[in-house]
Motif scaffolding. Structure first.
Motif, PDB file in Angstrom:
ATOM      1  N   ARG A 189     -20.018 -22.393  36.285  1.00 28.72           N
ATOM      2  CA  ARG A 189     -20.328 -21.265  35.396  1.00 28.72           C
ATOM      3  C   ARG A 189     -19.598 -19.984  35.757  1.00 28.72           C
ATOM      4  NH1 ARG A 189     -24.095 -22.063  31.697  1.00 28.72           N
ATOM      5  NH2 ARG A 189     -24.878 -19.967  31.644  1.00 28.72           N
ATOM      6  N   VAL A 190     -18.324 -20.139  36.087  1.00 30.42           N
ATOM      7  CA  VAL A 190     -17.474 -18.985  36.306  1.00 30.42           C
ATOM      8  C   VAL A 190     -16.462 -18.990  35.170  1.00 30.42           C
ATOM      9  CG1 VAL A 190     -15.769 -17.944  37.828  1.00 30.42           C
ATOM     10  CG2 VAL A 190     -17.738 -19.123  38.787  1.00 30.42           C
ATOM     11  N   LYS A 191     -16.172 -17.807  34.619  1.00 24.89           N
ATOM     12  CA  LYS A 191     -15.234 -17.781  33.499  1.00 24.89           C
ATOM     13  C   LYS A 191     -13.828 -18.148  33.945  1.00 24.89           C
ATOM     14  CE  LYS A 191     -15.472 -14.877  30.085  1.00 24.89           C
ATOM     15  NZ  LYS A 191     -15.543 -13.592  29.366  1.00 24.89           N
ATOM     16  N   LEU A 192     -13.141 -18.873  33.107  1.00 23.76           N
ATOM     17  CA  LEU A 192     -11.787 -19.306  33.427  1.00 23.76           C
ATOM     18  C   LEU A 192     -10.781 -18.266  32.975  1.00 23.76           C
ATOM     19  CD1 LEU A 192     -12.062 -22.907  32.014  1.00 23.76           C
ATOM     20  CD2 LEU A 192     -11.594 -22.371  34.381  1.00 23.76           C
ATOM     21  N   PRO A 193      -9.715 -18.058  33.754  1.00 22.68           N
ATOM     22  CA  PRO A 193      -8.637 -17.233  33.233  1.00 22.68           C
ATOM     23  C   PRO A 193      -7.990 -17.999  32.078  1.00 22.68           C
ATOM     24  CG  PRO A 193      -8.324 -17.771  35.565  1.00 22.68           C
ATOM     25  CD  PRO A 193      -9.411 -18.636  35.050  1.00 22.68           C
ATOM     26  N   ALA A 249     -10.034 -23.525  27.574  1.00 18.60           N
ATOM     27  CA  ALA A 249     -10.614 -22.496  28.440  1.00 18.60           C
ATOM     28  C   ALA A 249     -11.169 -21.339  27.615  1.00 18.60           C
ATOM     29  CB  ALA A 249      -9.560 -21.992  29.420  1.00 18.60           C
ATOM     30  N   ASN A 252     -15.126 -20.183  27.676  1.00 14.94           N
ATOM     31  CA  ASN A 252     -15.499 -18.805  27.991  1.00 14.94           C
ATOM     32  C   ASN A 252     -16.346 -18.202  26.878  1.00 14.94           C
ATOM     33  OD1 ASN A 252     -14.146 -18.915  30.367  1.00 14.94           O
ATOM     34  ND2 ASN A 252     -12.392 -17.705  29.706  1.00 14.94           N
ATOM     35  N   LEU A 282     -19.873 -19.405  27.156  1.00 14.74           N
ATOM     36  CA  LEU A 282     -20.568 -18.724  28.261  1.00 14.74           C
ATOM     37  C   LEU A 282     -20.966 -17.303  27.853  1.00 14.74           C
ATOM     38  CD1 LEU A 282     -18.505 -19.781  31.428  1.00 14.74           C
ATOM     39  CD2 LEU A 282     -20.864 -20.400  30.914  1.00 14.74           C
ATOM     40  N   LYS A 326     -18.810 -29.059  34.548  1.00 15.54           N
ATOM     41  CA  LYS A 326     -19.119 -28.228  35.707  1.00 15.54           C
ATOM     42  C   LYS A 326     -19.012 -26.750  35.364  1.00 15.54           C
ATOM     43  CE  LYS A 326     -18.603 -27.787  40.551  1.00 15.54           C
ATOM     44  NZ  LYS A 326     -17.928 -28.164  41.763  1.00 15.54           N
ATOM     45  N   HIS A 327     -18.067 -26.420  34.471  1.00 14.94           N
ATOM     46  CA  HIS A 327     -17.874 -25.022  34.132  1.00 14.94           C
ATOM     47  C   HIS A 327     -18.951 -24.451  33.241  1.00 14.94           C
ATOM     48  CE1 HIS A 327     -14.342 -23.168  35.754  1.00 14.94           C
ATOM     49  NE2 HIS A 327     -13.964 -24.391  35.988  1.00 14.94           N
ATOM     50  N   ILE A 328     -19.616 -25.312  32.485  1.00 14.50           N
ATOM     51  CA  ILE A 328     -20.467 -24.781  31.428  1.00 14.50           C
ATOM     52  C   ILE A 328     -21.967 -24.903  31.741  1.00 14.50           C
ATOM     53  CG2 ILE A 328     -20.536 -26.922  30.074  1.00 14.50           C
ATOM     54  CD1 ILE A 328     -19.756 -23.723  28.339  1.00 14.50           C
TER      55      ILE A 328
END
Lengths: 340, 340
Positions: free
Chosen positions: A281-285, B200, B204, B207, B228-230
């Motif tokens: 849950r970190v924003k991607l560049p 990406a 974002n 999120l 994993k990112h979301i």
């Protein structure tokens, strides 16, 4: 991986354009790279970057209205007497005897879609045997035995039975294995794999990648791996060619590309992929904007409208060429060689 | 990360969906495909739960049962509405209507999920029209607001979808899903049809929207790095069953089910220095029409015991919010992914 001094395949300034009523699509616009014996070369890029058209150009199976308008594709073949001969594939008639002899015999191909690349009207064995008998002087029975041997080699269980099955009776993973068996049946020096695992699940993908690695170790063939998946590139390749809108923007050994990319596009691409190892849950560049429509190709450097380091007056006017930026590594960007 | 004090918005219990296999002239039912076979999960208000698994594992069928695009064979789908909890599973079509506005979907393919003959205004305002917001000016204001929210210019509302790229179309689909302020948004593979650089951007956006609007998201995907990112929590499915549910950091760092471990290991890592750490999962996914006895994963599991062949493991809570269906969950130490 070690490779010989002379590339088995050299692509020089390849330009493949599609002449359509609405305009000309510069699908490949000056691609240059070398493929060495026993090497795995990754060609990466997003959709529309020309990676598949490059592969099709090498095999001379670009469909109309597409045409190679410029450049050379040099294939070096070993002759039975130990000599090597050089053939410029762009000069050959795509339907001629020599090109047909090269396709399948010297260069094998695996397509993305295992579903559509086999005919549903013939058995797997039938199709593999056809390819074998076309290129090698073998009797029907010998060719069939070789087809079974190939199916065994790629890890298909009970190959004696599978050889008489149709493609739709096999699962996606088995079908892709059969495809590999067919591509390798005549022991080609070069294998072109166009997105070989994109249609497969991760666990099946891992199996197919391991299989390709093993076959390469055993047979010493060169693999040209076309993919958009940077994870696959990192695991499989020795060298990488990064393409954007038909041009090679950067190329070099895999470690340098991943750890020390120079071209802003390569850097941005590597940063923007979600990684399984990153914190959740970190924003991607991201790279701003999207890939331009093929008819609305930007002037100058094709990446300049999305580039964070764009230099007005230079990047939007002149097109940068590939220049060395480190040992064995080249990039086409004015940041590294401003005065051309 | 996961806030256990938040109320549970969606509670799915023992959900099953069997599709009949019919044969012959009389369409006799000869068996069932157990697409969803005893799925139990919950989603808290404001969080993201991801449902991951390989193709054919039943993740999309689960999502479609939850929005009641399909009628489940058995089980409960408990949704908390403004006036209490209701079980959606047995409701007939007519009684479902008032509940539909609380659950909206984002689809996988942005090219086929937007009607090419409708303008953006028509597409995004249709849910409002269906739900009785007839006034045109109100709808126009809301559409303008929504387009801005997803990063598109409000002036675009007169245009048709063909004028937009894949990433922009996906934004339109998201705006449509948000039109009625739904309490639950179900996104079925929303980024898998997009290029990495665009992927990406959409992740974002999701999120951001979640932080702004407090959205509750059920995210269906096959790509573990995207998941994993979301997500705050992840549920892993295999052949119609949930094998493990855990908070995202736990699932990736210390998985408890052997299938999760294998799935994590199979993802190609975008780092050439990690080459050769692949762990192969042999064999193929079980057939949901004819699943193996006991634990469905036992034929491919490296830790399988005799017990696994005969007895189906039940889901048990090994830690807070961490559920595993494995006989050996408490004794095995499995390998996760290193944090970098």
């Amino acid at each position: 991986m070690e490779h010989g001094p002379e590339p088995i395949l050299s692509v020089r300034n390849l330009k493949t354009y599609f002449f359509q009523d609405e305009g000309i699509v510069h699908a490949v616009d000056g691609a240059t790279f070398d493929l060495y014996r026993g090497q795995t070369l990754g060609i990466v890029g997003e959709s529309g970057c020309g990676k598949s058209v490059t592969a099709r150009s090498v095999l001379r199976i670009v469909e109309r209205p597409g045409r190679i308008v410029e450049g050379e594709i040099i294939l070096r073949r070993e002759q039975p007497n130990g000599q090597t001969d050089e053939i410029d594939l762009t000069k050959l008639n795509p339907d001629g005897a020599l090109m047909r002899a090269i396709r399948g015999k010297d260069i094998g191909l695996i397509f993305q879609e295992p579903m559509t690349s086999f005919s549903a009207h013939y058995t797997i064995g039938n199709q593999i045997t056809e390819a074998i008998r076309l290129h090698l002087k073998l009797s029907k029975a010998e060719a069939r035995a070789r087809a079974i041997e190939m199916l065994r080699l790629v890890g298909i269980p009970k190959p004696e039975r599978r050889v008489d099955e149709y493609s739709f009776q096999l699962s996606g993973g088995l079908r892709q294995r059969a495809m590999i068996a067919m591509a390798l049946a005549c022991d080609p020096g070069i294998l072109i794999a166009d997105e070989p695992t994109t249609a497969l699940d991760v666990t099946t993908q891992a199996q197919i990648l391991a299989l390709l690695e093993r076959l390469q170790r055993e047979r010493g063939m060169a693999i040209m791996l076309i993919t958009h998946n940077l994870g696959v590139v990192a695991e499989m390749c020795d060298a990488v060619v990064v393409m954007y809108l038909g041009r090679v923007v950067e190329k070099g050994p895999v470690r340098q590309i991943f750890h020390n990319a120079r071209h802003p596009y390569t850097q941005a691409l590597l940063r923007s992929i979600p990684s399984i190892e990153a914190a959740p849950r970190v924003k991607l560049p991201t790279i701003t904007g999207s890939i331009p429509h093929p008819y609305k190709r930007p002037k100058g450097c094709p990446f300049h409208p999305r580039c964070a380091h764009v230099m007005p007056g230079l990047c939007d006017v002149q097109t940068p060429a590939l220049q060395p930026v480190a040992e064995h590594q080249e990039a086409s960007c004015f940041l590294y060689h401003p005065s051309q | 990360m996961t806030d256990q004090s938040k109320e549970i918005l969606l509670d799915v219990r023992n959900l099953r969906k069997y599709f009949p296999i019919q044969k012959g002239f009389l369409r006799r039912v000869v068996g069932h495909v157990r697409a969803v076979d005893d799925v139990t999960l919950y989603v808290r208000r404001g969080e993201t739960l991801s449902l991951v698994g390989e193709s054919g594992c039943g993740k999309t069928t689960t999502a479609r049962c939850i929005v009641r695009a399909l009628k489940p064979t058995s089980g409960q789908i408990l949704l908390r509405g403004p006036d209490g909890v209701v079980d959606l599973a047995p409701l007939p079509k007519r009684q479902l209507r008032p509940w539909r506005r609380h659950m909206q979907m984002i689809f996988q393919d942005p090219y086929s999920s937007l009607n090419p003959r409708m303008t953006l205004f028509d597409i995004v305002s249709e849910p409002m029209l269906v739900n009785g917001i007839k006034d045109r000016q109100t709808r126009m204001d809301r559409v303008a607001e929504l387009l801005q929210l997803v990063g598109l210019r409000p002036e675009y509302m007169r245009r048709f979808p063909h004028a937009f790229s894949g990433g922009e179309r996906q934004r339109i689909g998201i705006a449509r899903a948000l039109a009625l302020n739904p309490s639950l948004v179900i996104a079925d593979e929303p980024v898998s049809a997009l290029d990495v650089s665009v992927q990406a951007q959409i992740l974002n956006l999701l999120l951001d929207l979640q932080a702004q609007l407090g959205l509750t998201l059920l995210f269906v995907a096959h790509d573990l790095s995207v998941v994993k990112h979301i997500s705050e929590r992840v549920a892993v499915m295999y052949v119609g069953r949930i094998v493990e549910t855990a908070p995202t950091p736990t699932l990736f760092a210390a998985p408890k089910h052997p299938y999760t471990e294998a799935l994590l290991a199979a993802v190609p890592k975008p780092d050439p220095d990690l080459k050769g750490q692949r762990m192969l999962l042999e064999g193929e996914v079980a057939d949901p029409a004819n699943p193996p006895s006991g634990c469905y994963f036992h034929p491919r599991c490296r830790y399988a015991l005799d017990l696994c062949r005969t007895v189906t493991p039940q889901q048990e809570e090994v830690a807070a919010d961490h559920f595993v269906s494995c006989h050996r969950a408490r004794e095995l130490t499995l390998r996760g992914v290193k944090r970098t």
